[in-house]
Write a protein that holds these residues in place. Structure first.
Motif, PDB file in Angstrom:
ATOM      1  N   LYS A   1       1.588   1.986  -3.567  1.00 55.04           N
ATOM      2  CA  LYS A   1       0.399   2.386  -4.329  1.00 55.04           C
ATOM      3  C   LYS A   1      -0.044   3.800  -3.969  1.00 55.04           C
ATOM      4  CE  LYS A   1      -1.486  -2.277  -4.898  1.00 55.04           C
ATOM      5  NZ  LYS A   1      -2.628  -3.182  -4.611  1.00 55.04           N
ATOM      6  N   ARG A   2       0.225   4.216  -2.755  1.00 55.41           N
ATOM      7  CA  ARG A   2      -0.206   5.540  -2.312  1.00 55.41           C
ATOM      8  C   ARG A   2       0.873   6.601  -2.502  1.00 55.41           C
ATOM      9  NH1 ARG A   2      -3.347   4.101   3.411  1.00 55.41           N
ATOM     10  NH2 ARG A   2      -5.081   2.965   2.450  1.00 55.41           N
TER      11      ARG A   2
ATOM     12  N   ASP B   1       0.821  -1.211   0.000  1.00 54.48           N
ATOM     13  CA  ASP B   1       0.000   0.000   0.000  1.00 54.48           C
ATOM     14  C   ASP B   1       0.855   1.261   0.000  1.00 54.48           C
ATOM     15  OD1 ASP B   1      -2.352  -1.418  -0.067  1.00 54.48           O
ATOM     16  OD2 ASP B   1      -2.710  -1.303   2.097  1.00 54.48           O
TER      17      ASP B   1
ATOM     18  N   ASP C   1      -6.661   3.483  -3.939  1.00 61.74           N
ATOM     19  CA  ASP C   1      -5.819   3.105  -2.811  1.00 61.74           C
ATOM     20  C   ASP C   1      -5.990   4.018  -1.601  1.00 61.74           C
ATOM     21  OD1 ASP C   1      -4.407   0.879  -4.165  1.00 61.74           O
ATOM     22  OD2 ASP C   1      -3.790   2.482  -5.511  1.00 61.74           O
ATOM     23  N   TRP C   2      -6.150   5.309  -1.850  1.00 58.15           N
ATOM     24  CA  TRP C   2      -6.388   6.235  -0.742  1.00 58.15           C
ATOM     25  C   TRP C   2      -7.871   6.296  -0.359  1.00 58.15           C
ATOM     26  CZ3 TRP C   2      -3.105   8.586   2.482  1.00 58.15           C
ATOM     27  CH2 TRP C   2      -1.772   8.775   2.096  1.00 58.15           C
TER      28      TRP C   2
ATOM     29  N   GLY D   1      -2.510  12.379   1.750  1.00 60.95           N
ATOM     30  CA  GLY D   1      -3.818  11.829   1.428  1.00 60.95           C
ATOM     31  C   GLY D   1      -4.854  12.826   0.971  1.00 60.95           C
TER      32      GLY D   1
ATOM     33  N   ASP E   1      -9.838   7.545  -5.850  1.00 58.79           N
ATOM     34  CA  ASP E   1      -8.529   6.930  -5.717  1.00 58.79           C
ATOM     35  C   ASP E   1      -8.696   5.540  -5.127  1.00 58.79           C
ATOM     36  OD1 ASP E   1      -5.921   6.249  -4.181  1.00 58.79           O
ATOM     37  OD2 ASP E   1      -5.344   7.876  -5.528  1.00 58.79           O
TER      38      ASP E   1
END
Length: 369
Positions: A75-76, A72, A208-209, A265, A206
């Motif tokens: 990905k973020r 993660d 992932d977020w 984020g 998004d």
């Protein structure tokens, strides 16, 4: 023997994609083939896959395996596509050349090079959130430098007009009211349709977020469309389906499902409307009715994915498209004039287009039945 290997490779690819991409939530569940005969869109995709050959299929499999395994924290990462260059020495060389062309001191250039090489050396298993600030600093500079090589028409956000109209219109099948859906499908991109602060946020999710307004907007208009349909107001029902479809379709674009969130984020509009994003949408627009002819994968699609929750359908479509973001971002950045000639850019894009067409059929059925 070669033909058998290609067939085995196609089966392997199909199994991998099916296993890796099944969403954990079942609100938009497995594809429901309304008949067992493959439609023209699927046959066209299979023909393209056959052209890939054994080596090409292995590249696809390897790429999807990498995407499925990414932590993660990767990905973020802001400008995650820049980190993905760790997998391609040619791409790394291009990025270092970009840094050489920066209008900064030699000391700063060396700092950027050393920092980026360090990120590549640790990709993907040893990336940390401490890398986010550096990537947020370097990423825009790399993207800007890449655009200097671009020679072509003015760029802009163009995942609009014909694409949205086709996604909504063809989902309606032979309905006498489909023109209402087509005409409304691109309304959310119109000036004044949404408050300025939500102009981009509502067209994004998004994966992932878990940031963005697209799921809620899709659900809200789908709910209105259901009320109209239940009361026999079919023109209004199709109109609101067209608007709902817009947000579902946006999630099928990799640049609407990844890459617009900063290191803490937050959604950032100028990341959403980045140069690479604009170049990619221009490519899709230019190839919608000719060239790669992405629109034909919508017009010839007759399959659907069952939708039982429009919000979850948007999220699932974003999960699917986001996995292709790294590859496409990297190619657009490296080759702004010719990235469309890369077979996998075309192939990954048409997979997203076909998947989005299937979701739109499912959304239409959810509303109208």
């Amino acid at each position: 023997m070669v033909k058998n290997k290609i067939t085995i490779g196609l089966i392997l690819l199909t199994m991998l994609v099916g296993m890796a991409l099944i969403p954990s939530a079942m609100a938009s569940v497995e594809e429901q083939q309304t008949n067992l005969t493959k439609d023209a869109a699927q046959l066209k995709i299979e023909a393209l896959e056959a052209e890939l050959g054994e080596e090409g299929l292995k590249e696809v499999v390897d790429y999807l395996e990498l995407q499925a395994s990414l932590p993660d924290v990767v990905k973020r990462m802001p400008y995650r596509g820049l980190a993905f260059a760790a997998t391609d020495p040619e791409s790394q060389a291009i990025k270092m050349e970009y840094i050489d062309n920066f209008d900064v001191s030699e000391k700063e250039k060396e700092r950027y090079k050393a920092g980026l090489q360090d990120v590549w050396d640790r990709y993907p298993d040893n990336i940390t959130e401490d890398d986010y600030a550096f990537m947020s600093e370097l990423g825009p500079m790399i993207e800007k430098e890449g655009l200097k090589k671009y020679k072509g028409e003015d760029i802009g956000v163009k995942w609009t007009a014909n694409s949205h109209k086709d996604f909504a219109g063809y989902a309606c099948g032979g309905s006498a009211y489909l023109s209402y859906a087509r005409d409304a499908a691109d309304d959310p991109d119109g000036s004044g349709f949404e408050l300025p602060g939500y102009r981009y946020y509502n067209h994004y999710w998004d994966a992932d977020w878990h940031v963005g307004g697209a799921p809620g907007c899709c659900d809200a208009y789908a709910g209105c469309a259901q009320i109209w349909a239940d009361n026999g107001r079919m023109a209004d029902a199709h109109h609101d389906f067209g608007i709902s479809s817009h947000y579902l379709s946006d999630a099928g674009n990799p640049f609407h499902s990844a890459g617009a969130v900063d290191q803490v984020g937050n959604f950032v509009a100028n990341l959403f409307t980045s140069n690479n994003h604009d170049l990619y949408e221009q490519y899709i627009s230019n190839n919608w009715g000719s060239g790669a002819n992405f629109g034909s994968y919508v017009s010839s699609n007759t399959q659907s994915i069952t939708v039982t929750d429009p919000e979850q359908a948007v999220k699932d479509n974003a999960d699917y498209s986001a996995q292709y973001y790294d590859f496409i971002w990297d190619k657009v950045n490296n080759y702004p004039n010719t990235f469309g000639s890369y077979y996998f850019v075309q192939y990954y894009t048409l997979l997203c287009v076909q998947k989005t067409a299937k979701y739109n059929h499912g959304l239409y059925d959810y509303i109208m039945t």
